[in-house]
Design a protein around this motif. Structure first.
Motif, PDB file in Angstrom:
ATOM      1  N   UNK A   4       0.852  -1.183   0.000  1.00  0.00           N
ATOM      2  CA  UNK A   4       0.000   0.000   0.000  1.00  0.00           C
ATOM      3  C   UNK A   4       0.885   1.229   0.000  1.00  0.00           C
ATOM      4  N   UNK A   5       0.568   2.189   0.884  1.00  0.00           N
ATOM      5  CA  UNK A   5       1.375   3.416   0.966  1.00  0.00           C
ATOM      6  C   UNK A   5       2.583   3.257   1.884  1.00  0.00           C
ATOM      7  N   UNK A   6       2.655   2.123   2.609  1.00  0.00           N
ATOM      8  CA  UNK A   6       3.641   2.010   3.691  1.00  0.00           C
ATOM      9  C   UNK A   6       4.950   1.398   3.205  1.00  0.00           C
ATOM     10  N   UNK A   7       6.052   2.035   3.598  1.00  0.00           N
ATOM     11  CA  UNK A   7       7.394   1.539   3.274  1.00  0.00           C
ATOM     12  C   UNK A   7       7.971   0.737   4.446  1.00  0.00           C
ATOM     13  N   UNK A   8       9.093   0.065   4.172  1.00  0.00           N
ATOM     14  CA  UNK A   8       9.890  -0.537   5.255  1.00  0.00           C
ATOM     15  C   UNK A   8       9.238  -1.731   5.913  1.00  0.00           C
ATOM     16  N   UNK A   9       8.408  -2.465   5.145  1.00  0.00           N
ATOM     17  CA  UNK A   9       7.745  -3.637   5.723  1.00  0.00           C
ATOM     18  C   UNK A   9       8.580  -4.875   5.414  1.00  0.00           C
ATOM     19  N   UNK A  10       8.944  -5.608   6.469  1.00  0.00           N
ATOM     20  CA  UNK A  10       9.733  -6.828   6.285  1.00  0.00           C
ATOM     21  C   UNK A  10       8.775  -7.977   5.982  1.00  0.00           C
ATOM     22  N   UNK A  11       8.887  -8.507   4.778  1.00  0.00           N
ATOM     23  CA  UNK A  11       8.017  -9.612   4.363  1.00  0.00           C
ATOM     24  C   UNK A  11       8.838 -10.891   4.354  1.00  0.00           C
ATOM     25  N   UNK A  12       8.338 -11.923   5.060  1.00  0.00           N
ATOM     26  CA  UNK A  12       9.037 -13.220   5.106  1.00  0.00           C
ATOM     27  C   UNK A  12       8.126 -14.308   4.551  1.00  0.00           C
ATOM     28  N   UNK A  13       8.680 -15.162   3.719  1.00  0.00           N
ATOM     29  CA  UNK A  13       7.890 -16.271   3.176  1.00  0.00           C
ATOM     30  C   UNK A  13       7.972 -17.457   4.142  1.00  0.00           C
ATOM     31  N   UNK A  14       7.197 -17.324   5.193  1.00  0.00           N
ATOM     32  CA  UNK A  14       7.157 -18.333   6.262  1.00  0.00           C
ATOM     33  C   UNK A  14       5.830 -18.114   6.986  1.00  0.00           C
ATOM     34  N   UNK A  15       5.144 -19.171   7.412  1.00  0.00           N
ATOM     35  CA  UNK A  15       3.856 -18.960   8.108  1.00  0.00           C
ATOM     36  C   UNK A  15       3.765 -19.686   9.456  1.00  0.00           C
ATOM     37  N   UNK A  16       4.802 -20.455   9.834  1.00  0.00           N
ATOM     38  CA  UNK A  16       4.817 -21.221  11.088  1.00  0.00           C
ATOM     39  C   UNK A  16       3.749 -22.318  11.104  1.00  0.00           C
ATOM     40  N   UNK A  17       3.193 -22.651   9.937  1.00  0.00           N
ATOM     41  CA  UNK A  17       2.137 -23.663   9.896  1.00  0.00           C
ATOM     42  C   UNK A  17       2.399 -24.745   8.862  1.00  0.00           C
ATOM     43  N   UNK A  18       3.354 -24.532   7.963  1.00  0.00           N
ATOM     44  CA  UNK A  18       3.545 -25.471   6.862  1.00  0.00           C
ATOM     45  C   UNK A  18       2.682 -25.147   5.657  1.00  0.00           C
ATOM     46  N   UNK A  19       1.782 -24.195   5.794  1.00  0.00           N
ATOM     47  CA  UNK A  19       0.959 -23.755   4.659  1.00  0.00           C
ATOM     48  C   UNK A  19       1.703 -22.640   3.908  1.00  0.00           C
ATOM     49  N   UNK A  20       1.347 -22.388   2.629  1.00  0.00           N
ATOM     50  CA  UNK A  20       1.985 -21.281   1.902  1.00  0.00           C
ATOM     51  C   UNK A  20       1.533 -19.941   2.456  1.00  0.00           C
ATOM     52  N   UNK A  21       2.364 -18.916   2.288  1.00  0.00           N
ATOM     53  CA  UNK A  21       1.981 -17.582   2.730  1.00  0.00           C
ATOM     54  C   UNK A  21       3.171 -16.755   3.169  1.00  0.00           C
ATOM     55  N   UNK A  22       2.869 -15.652   3.861  1.00  0.00           N
ATOM     56  CA  UNK A  22       3.893 -14.682   4.236  1.00  0.00           C
ATOM     57  C   UNK A  22       3.569 -14.090   5.609  1.00  0.00           C
ATOM     58  N   UNK A  23       4.627 -13.702   6.329  1.00  0.00           N
ATOM     59  CA  UNK A  23       4.431 -12.866   7.523  1.00  0.00           C
ATOM     60  C   UNK A  23       4.954 -11.478   7.206  1.00  0.00           C
ATOM     61  N   UNK A  24       4.129 -10.479   7.517  1.00  0.00           N
ATOM     62  CA  UNK A  24       4.513  -9.077   7.312  1.00  0.00           C
ATOM     63  C   UNK A  24       4.869  -8.460   8.651  1.00  0.00           C
ATOM     64  N   UNK A  25       6.099  -7.987   8.801  1.00  0.00           N
ATOM     65  CA  UNK A  25       6.503  -7.257  10.009  1.00  0.00           C
ATOM     66  C   UNK A  25       6.419  -5.766   9.684  1.00  0.00           C
ATOM     67  N   UNK A  26       5.398  -5.126  10.275  1.00  0.00           N
ATOM     68  CA  UNK A  26       5.003  -3.774   9.883  1.00  0.00           C
ATOM     69  C   UNK A  26       5.333  -2.798  11.004  1.00  0.00           C
ATOM     70  N   UNK A  27       6.087  -1.725  10.741  1.00  0.00           N
ATOM     71  CA  UNK A  27       6.266  -0.691  11.771  1.00  0.00           C
ATOM     72  C   UNK A  27       4.889  -0.268  12.310  1.00  0.00           C
ATOM     73  N   UNK A  28       4.762  -0.168  13.640  1.00  0.00           N
ATOM     74  CA  UNK A  28       3.422  -0.100  14.231  1.00  0.00           C
ATOM     75  C   UNK A  28       2.597   1.085  13.730  1.00  0.00           C
ATOM     76  N   UNK A  29       3.255   2.176  13.342  1.00  0.00           N
ATOM     77  CA  UNK A  29       2.453   3.324  12.901  1.00  0.00           C
ATOM     78  C   UNK A  29       1.733   3.046  11.582  1.00  0.00           C
ATOM     79  N   UNK A  30       2.196   2.014  10.837  1.00  0.00           N
ATOM     80  CA  UNK A  30       1.553   1.663   9.570  1.00  0.00           C
ATOM     81  C   UNK A  30       0.575   0.496   9.718  1.00  0.00           C
TER      82      UNK A  30
END
Length: 882
Positions: free
Chosen positions: A662-688
């Protein structure tokens, strides 16, 4: 007589009988005078200083001296055993739902049994047995679960009928009972005399005991204990043990660097009666009536009866101190409901003469489990406190484990459920503690079904999305003070029923979680996982990589942008932490750990990383909101929001990249879900966080996006055979024992912590194996559900316990995870567990005394079977390794 009882534990008469102890501790008193003795001056230094002369302090002193420590000083501000120990009801009960507490109580019972013979001090030990009564079927189920655990530990225990209760204790009214649990080896003791016996033995082994000596504070320099200041001078020491009971909190906060020990006192009442006309036999079993909230034991021909009322009275919130706990005020109005329950249970007591209502303080903790272990901020500062009214049951075992911790650097059992480091500073607010112990004390006897939650001290740590999720029907649980979503109640559901559903059977949320799981597998779900612990480790040179390579078992020297799943092992090769580490740059790493690792992992790393200003460890948990996008359409949602290709060729598995969403920069995206299913975890600075969440939900509408919670996550990870730290993995479990050899750099010629043990296991085999069980003859709708801690049987013999379980909506069966051991049938000795041993057995899981057949697997199921199949079509033995 009442006064006699309260003094019977005082050391006045005891000292008269033990002149030898008096000489050894330097208390010299002329035979012709009763003047106060002139105590010897304190030593200038000692190896260990213990503060507190109750059951905990004397037990630690006893066990340390037994283990060869010589230079030990025990300080008591009043007289030995004159605090809570003096008023303790003296019931030694092994019937505990938490495994480590059960082991502590069992050891205590065995210790007290031989203590009188060892020391010559009468302890009043009497093996009477105990009977826990059940007025409801749910209570009986909870007793049956405890009985299963006791039986596999070799502790005699049986579920009995109300008629048998009447035979064992003829005065008990049985008309409203559905059954009971009888533990014949439970006992009664005089708790203060046990404490004095432990002190006698410790003193003979060289421990110096000084009474009427107050500790003002502990001195800490460079994060390590250096000494103790008292009202009689200073003692230099390496180790300090805070066994100050209800004063442990104040003592922890007395120094310049506070040690947070979350305990708070409540008034605890029990009744003493004169002897019955026909005095009660000493051998009558103790009665625990949790549904009536009372316990009853015989006492000098009469009875002693107390309980845990629904409206407890917290004490000393402002921290007032008393040297010894004087008898607090009687409060008959407050005790009234417990007295009524007593008279209902023993109607023959109506005409009995009451001698006294005793009111004494007991200290409680925020989660009903005692506190032991080393402070995360001060090396050498150990704590043993907060016994939740079970001090005499735990005293022997707790003292033993803490002594092992001091001497060896770790105890002989996994004590994480009791470790001080499970709490942070947030649990030491006095307001929080006051409110929480008012909930905890009644919970001692409340029926606790799986997955119950505390109601007080909530909404303390929340994600920025809390209100947004709450408005969409989120139902919350709490972990380490952080609010996490269990599941989302769809619009139109009966909210009240869901919030109050308590059962050992199929829960009301079954279909709700099933729909969330289905969405994770077929479309895309969002789970807020902000509570995970997040650290950044960086350096000016290669210091970060060099140190982390030694502290972690997997190879972290990977290309920038790669994510490594690794264990943080101890010297025994066991998991101190299980985490994911992303390499952000050549010199910086981003580490994701379980929620309850925040204090423990920080302390572990701080104590082992060099004190180097060029190496920085920072806790960034609060800086990032984590959104877990799970499901096959997660890739589409992220692609459209970031205008970047997210397919496997461009964004491979276990990859980390900083992106715009979206409009937010600096988001750490990891291709891991801790479940074995496909997907991503987004680590988002809290203000975004709110912006990104809204964007994800809006963009995801066309892909069928929905919110999901941790119950769906649990089902997904367990059916994929994913082990979680704190549930399945602990400090006594190695990667070799749970099929994670591939996460260990044994063949790369690099030294790391725990390496020697793993090499030995690779060569010689392991003594337990993490195994997956699928229940075969279990009816999800009608049978009791497995949760965790259920005994596992192989060919009819006990081989281990489950560590976690969940219903698999894919397999339409229950899946349990647990460890299988191999015990020699003749000697009981542990033998190596081979793949053949696992595969060639017939397995059963014991749920509250009922055994269900199970199929054992050492590998997860092939994704070939990820699509839902009818139960009849699934041939479990045909699954391939994934």
């Amino acid at each position: 007589a009442a006064g006699m009882f309260l003094r019977l534990l005082s050391d006045i008469q005891w000292r008269a009988a033990h002149p030898k102890w008096r000489r050894m501790t330097g208390s010299q008193r002329s035979t012709s005078t009763t003047a106060e003795p002139h105590p010897l001056s304190l030593p200038a230094q000692a190896q260990v200083v213990i503060c507190g002369g109750g059951i905990m302090g004397t037990s630690v002193a006893y066990h340390l001296s037994k283990m060869g420590f010589k230079d030990i000083v025990l300080l008591e501000q009043g007289r030995l055993a004159a605090g809570t120990t003096r008023f303790c009801a003296g019931i030694v009960s092994t019937a505990r739902p938490v495994s480590i507490e059960l082991k502590m109580a069992h050891y205590s019972n065995k210790l007290y049994q031989q203590l009188e013979q060892e020391t010559g001090v009468q302890t009043g030990y009497m093996k009477t047995g105990s009977i826990s009564l059940a007025q409801t079927q749910d209570r009986l189920i909870s007793l049956k679960r405890i009985a299963s655990s006791l039986n596999v530990m070799g502790i005699p225990c049986e579920i009995i009928s109300p008629k048998k209760v009447s035979q064992l204790h003829p005065l008990i009214n049985i008309h409203d009972l559905v059954g009971a649990m009888y533990v014949p080896e439970d006992a009664l003791v005089s708790s203060a005399n046990v404490s004095l016996a432990l002190a006698t033995a410790a003193s003979r082994n060289g421990v110096q005991i000084h009474e009427r000596t107050s500790v003002s504070h502990v001195t800490i320099q460079k994060g390590r204990v250096t000494g103790v200041e008292t009202d009689r001078g200073r003692i230099q020491c390496e180790y300090f043990v805070n066994c100050a009971g209800q004063w442990a909190y104040e003592l922890g906060h007395s120094g310049e660097e506070p040690v947070h020990i979350p305990v708070h006192a409540c008034e605890h009442f029990y009744l003493l009666t004169h002897p019955l006309q026909e005095p009660l036999s000493n051998s009558l079993p103790t009665i625990v009536d949790p549904d009536g909230r009372i316990y009853i034991r015989n006492w000098q021909g009469g009875i002693l009866s107390g309980g845990f009322e629904k409206n407890p009275k917290p004490l000393f919130t402002e921290g007032r101190n008393q040297l010894e706990i004087q008898n607090l005020q009687e409060d008959w109005d407050h005790f009234g409901p417990l007295l009524s329950a007593l008279l209902r249970r023993m109607p023959g007591l109506e005409a009995l003469q009451i001698m006294q209502l005793v009111n004494c303080p007991e200290s409680f903790t925020p989660d009903m489990r005692c506190i032991m272990g080393e402070s995360p901020t001060a090396r050498g500062y150990f704590v043993l406190a907060g016994m939740n009214s079970a001090g005499i049951s735990y005293g022997g075992g707790a003292g033993k484990y803490l002594a092992e911790w001091i001497v060896n650097g770790y105890p002989s059992e996994n004590v994480w459920p009791l470790d001080l480091k499970r709490f942070g500073t947030l649990q030491s607010s006095r307001t929080f503690l006051r409110h929480r112990v008012m909930e905890v004390m009644p919970l001692m006897y409340d029926l606790k079904v799986p997955r119950w939650d505390f109601q007080t001290g909530r909404q303390l740590r929340t994600s920025p999305l809390y209100d947004r999720l709450d408005a969409q029907g989120a139902r919350w649980m709490e972990k380490h003070g952080f609010e996490r979503v269990k599941y989302f109640v769809p619009p139109g559901s009966d909210l009240l029923d869901l919030d109050h559903s308590k059962t050992f059977y199929k829960p009301d949320w079954f279909d709700i979680v099933g729909a969330e799981v289905k969405c994770c597998k077929e479309a895309v779900c969002v789970i807020d996982m902000s509570s995970f612990t997040k650290f950044e480790i960086s350096s000016t040179g290669d210091q970060a990589l060099e140190n982390l390579q030694y502290l972690f078992s997997n190879d972290l020297d990977v290309p920038v942008g790669h994510v490594v799943h690794t264990g943080m092992l101890n010297e025994k090769g066991g998991y101190e932490n299980d985490c994911s580490i992303a390499r952000l740059s050549k010199r910086s790493f981003f580490m994701i750990s379980p929620t309850d690792q925040q204090v423990h992992c920080w302390a572990w790393l701080k104590n082992r990383l060099p004190d180097d200003s060029n190496l920085v460890l920072e806790d960034v948990t609060w800086k990032y909101t984590a959104l877990n996008l799970i499901g096959p359409r997660a890739v589409d949602v992220l692609s459209e929001l970031s205008y970047a290709p997210m397919t496997a060729e461009h964004f491979p598995s276990l990859f980390c990249k900083e992106m715009s969403v979206g409009y937010a920069n600096g988001i750490r995206v990891m291709s891991i879900t801790h479940t074995g299913e496909p997907g991503f975890v987004l680590y988002i600075p809290i203000e975004y966080a709110l912006h990104v969440y809204n964007e994800v939900m809006n963009m995801g509408q066309k892909y069928g996006i929905r919110n999901a919670g941790y119950y769906a996550l649990r089902s997904l990870r367990i059916e994929k055979f994913f082990a979680f730290w704190g549930q399945d993995l602990d400090a006594f479990t190695t990667p070799m024992e749970c099929g994670r050899e591939f996460q260990v750099k044994l063949d790369k010629g690099m030294e790391f912590l725990g390496q020697d043990v793993l090499l030995e296991q690779k060569q010689n085999g392991v003594y337990k194996r993490f195994t997956m069980f699928i229940l075969e003859d279990h009816d999800t709708d009608m049978d009791l559900w497995p949760w965790w801690g259920e005994p596992i049987f192989r060919n009819g013999r006990y081989v281990g316990k489950t560590t976690s379980s969940a219903y698999s909506y894919t397999l339409e069966r229950h899946v349990c995870l647990g460890f299988v051991h191999h015990f020699d049938e003749q000697t009981g000795e542990e033998l190596v567990v081979t793949t053949d041993f696992i595969n060639q057995g017939e397995y059963e899981i014991d749920i509250a005394g009922q055994r269900f057949q199970a199929k054992a697997k050492l590998y997860p199921f092939s994704s070939l079977f990820a699509q839902r199949r009818r139960k009849d079509d699934v041939e479990l033995s045909g699954y391939q390794r994934e």
